[in-house]
Motif scaffolding. Structure first.
Motif, PDB file in Angstrom:
ATOM      1  N   MET A  31       0.859  -1.183   0.000  1.00  0.00           N
ATOM      2  CA  MET A  31       0.000   0.000   0.000  1.00  0.00           C
ATOM      3  C   MET A  31       0.895   1.232   0.000  1.00  0.00           C
ATOM      4  SD  MET A  31      -3.028   1.625   2.440  1.00  0.00           S
ATOM      5  CE  MET A  31      -2.962   0.294   3.526  1.00  0.00           C
ATOM      6  N   TYR A  32       0.640   2.086  -0.977  1.00  0.00           N
ATOM      7  CA  TYR A  32       1.287   3.391  -0.997  1.00  0.00           C
ATOM      8  C   TYR A  32       0.324   4.386  -0.375  1.00  0.00           C
ATOM      9  CZ  TYR A  32       4.811   1.638  -4.235  1.00  0.00           C
ATOM     10  OH  TYR A  32       5.840   0.938  -4.806  1.00  0.00           O
ATOM     11  N   PHE A  42      -4.079   9.960  -0.613  1.00  0.00           N
ATOM     12  CA  PHE A  42      -4.359   8.862  -1.525  1.00  0.00           C
ATOM     13  C   PHE A  42      -3.871   7.580  -0.858  1.00  0.00           C
ATOM     14  CE2 PHE A  42      -3.747  12.618  -4.052  1.00  0.00           C
ATOM     15  CZ  PHE A  42      -4.650  12.520  -5.099  1.00  0.00           C
ATOM     16  N   GLN A  43      -4.738   6.581  -0.782  1.00  0.00           N
ATOM     17  CA  GLN A  43      -4.357   5.247  -0.317  1.00  0.00           C
ATOM     18  C   GLN A  43      -4.430   4.349  -1.542  1.00  0.00           C
ATOM     19  OE1 GLN A  43      -7.255   4.388   2.718  1.00  0.00           O
ATOM     20  NE2 GLN A  43      -6.138   5.516   4.271  1.00  0.00           N
ATOM     21  N   ILE A  44      -3.296   3.771  -1.925  1.00  0.00           N
ATOM     22  CA  ILE A  44      -3.219   3.032  -3.175  1.00  0.00           C
ATOM     23  C   ILE A  44      -2.830   1.586  -2.890  1.00  0.00           C
ATOM     24  CG2 ILE A  44      -2.123   2.940  -5.441  1.00  0.00           C
ATOM     25  CD1 ILE A  44      -1.273   6.044  -4.315  1.00  0.00           C
ATOM     26  N   LYS A  76      -4.114  -4.379 -12.181  1.00  0.00           N
ATOM     27  CA  LYS A  76      -2.734  -4.665 -11.763  1.00  0.00           C
ATOM     28  C   LYS A  76      -1.751  -3.846 -12.584  1.00  0.00           C
ATOM     29  CE  LYS A  76      -3.639  -9.321 -10.135  1.00  0.00           C
ATOM     30  NZ  LYS A  76      -3.408 -10.752 -10.315  1.00  0.00           N
ATOM     31  N   GLU A  77      -2.055  -3.662 -13.860  1.00  0.00           N
ATOM     32  CA  GLU A  77      -1.173  -2.882 -14.734  1.00  0.00           C
ATOM     33  C   GLU A  77      -1.103  -1.431 -14.267  1.00  0.00           C
ATOM     34  OE1 GLU A  77      -3.678  -4.893 -15.941  1.00  0.00           O
ATOM     35  OE2 GLU A  77      -2.353  -6.526 -16.573  1.00  0.00           O
ATOM     36  N   THR A  78      -2.244  -0.874 -13.889  1.00  0.00           N
ATOM     37  CA  THR A  78      -2.266   0.504 -13.389  1.00  0.00           C
ATOM     38  C   THR A  78      -1.501   0.593 -12.079  1.00  0.00           C
ATOM     39  OG1 THR A  78      -4.367   0.961 -14.492  1.00  0.00           O
ATOM     40  CG2 THR A  78      -3.762   2.408 -12.667  1.00  0.00           C
ATOM     41  N   PHE A  79      -1.694  -0.394 -11.194  1.00  0.00           N
ATOM     42  CA  PHE A  79      -0.953  -0.396  -9.938  1.00  0.00           C
ATOM     43  C   PHE A  79       0.546  -0.471 -10.208  1.00  0.00           C
ATOM     44  CE2 PHE A  79       1.118  -2.432  -6.316  1.00  0.00           C
ATOM     45  CZ  PHE A  79       0.787  -1.527  -5.320  1.00  0.00           C
ATOM     46  N   ASN A  80       0.952  -1.291 -11.158  1.00  0.00           N
ATOM     47  CA  ASN A  80       2.372  -1.398 -11.494  1.00  0.00           C
ATOM     48  C   ASN A  80       2.908  -0.070 -12.024  1.00  0.00           C
ATOM     49  OD1 ASN A  80       2.544  -4.067 -10.659  1.00  0.00           O
ATOM     50  ND2 ASN A  80       2.158  -4.879 -12.705  1.00  0.00           N
TER      51      ASN A  80
END
Length: 137
Positions: A31-32, A42-44, A76-80
């Motif tokens: 978690m970022y 922002f909690q990512i 997952k791609e966006t998170f990466n």
């Protein structure tokens, strides 16, 4: 011996399913946390971004409002992509030791690993913020 092997496999599968043991570069526990220069947060995670805006009653001026709360599902791609941008902020030379005006805070929590940086304005930070803002619109 065969019984031992069977129980070992079951034990490993149980650990994998509980997320205690990971296979590969799994990012489920990551978690970022990002707090921009106005303290909008922002909690990512690997599956979503939660935007928690600063409210007028929380702001030092009593007037600033960061907008509406939002929760957005991400791939997952966006998170990466976000992870790559965040890591660039961590590696950037645009960091300081004190939270002052125009700085932002980026933290990473990852299964016991905790990192934090106070980021001054930089191209890396600008790119991360642009992606985050676009995603919550």
């Amino acid at each position: 011996m065969r019984k031992f092997f069977k129980h070992s496999i079951l034990f490993i599968l149980t650990l994998l399913s509980l997320g205690i043991l990971s296979c590969g570069a799994q990012k489920r526990g990551m978690m970022y946390l990002y707090s921009d220069q106005n303290n909008n947060r922002f909690q990512i995670t690997a599956s979503e971004i939660r935007y928690i805006p600063m409210t007028a009653s929380e702001s030092s001026s009593g007037q600033y409002n960061g907008g509406k709360k939002a929760t957005v599902k991400i791939t997952k791609e966006t998170f990466n992509q976000i992870s790559t941008l965040a890591e660039a902020v961590f590696a950037s030379e645009g960091v300081t030791t004190q939270r002052r005006m125009l700085t932002a805070v980026l933290s990473l929590q990852n299964n016991g690993e905790n990192r934090q940086v106070i980021a001054t304005p930089s191209e890396e930070r600008k790119r991360l913020e642009a992606v985050l803002r676009e995603l919550i619109q």
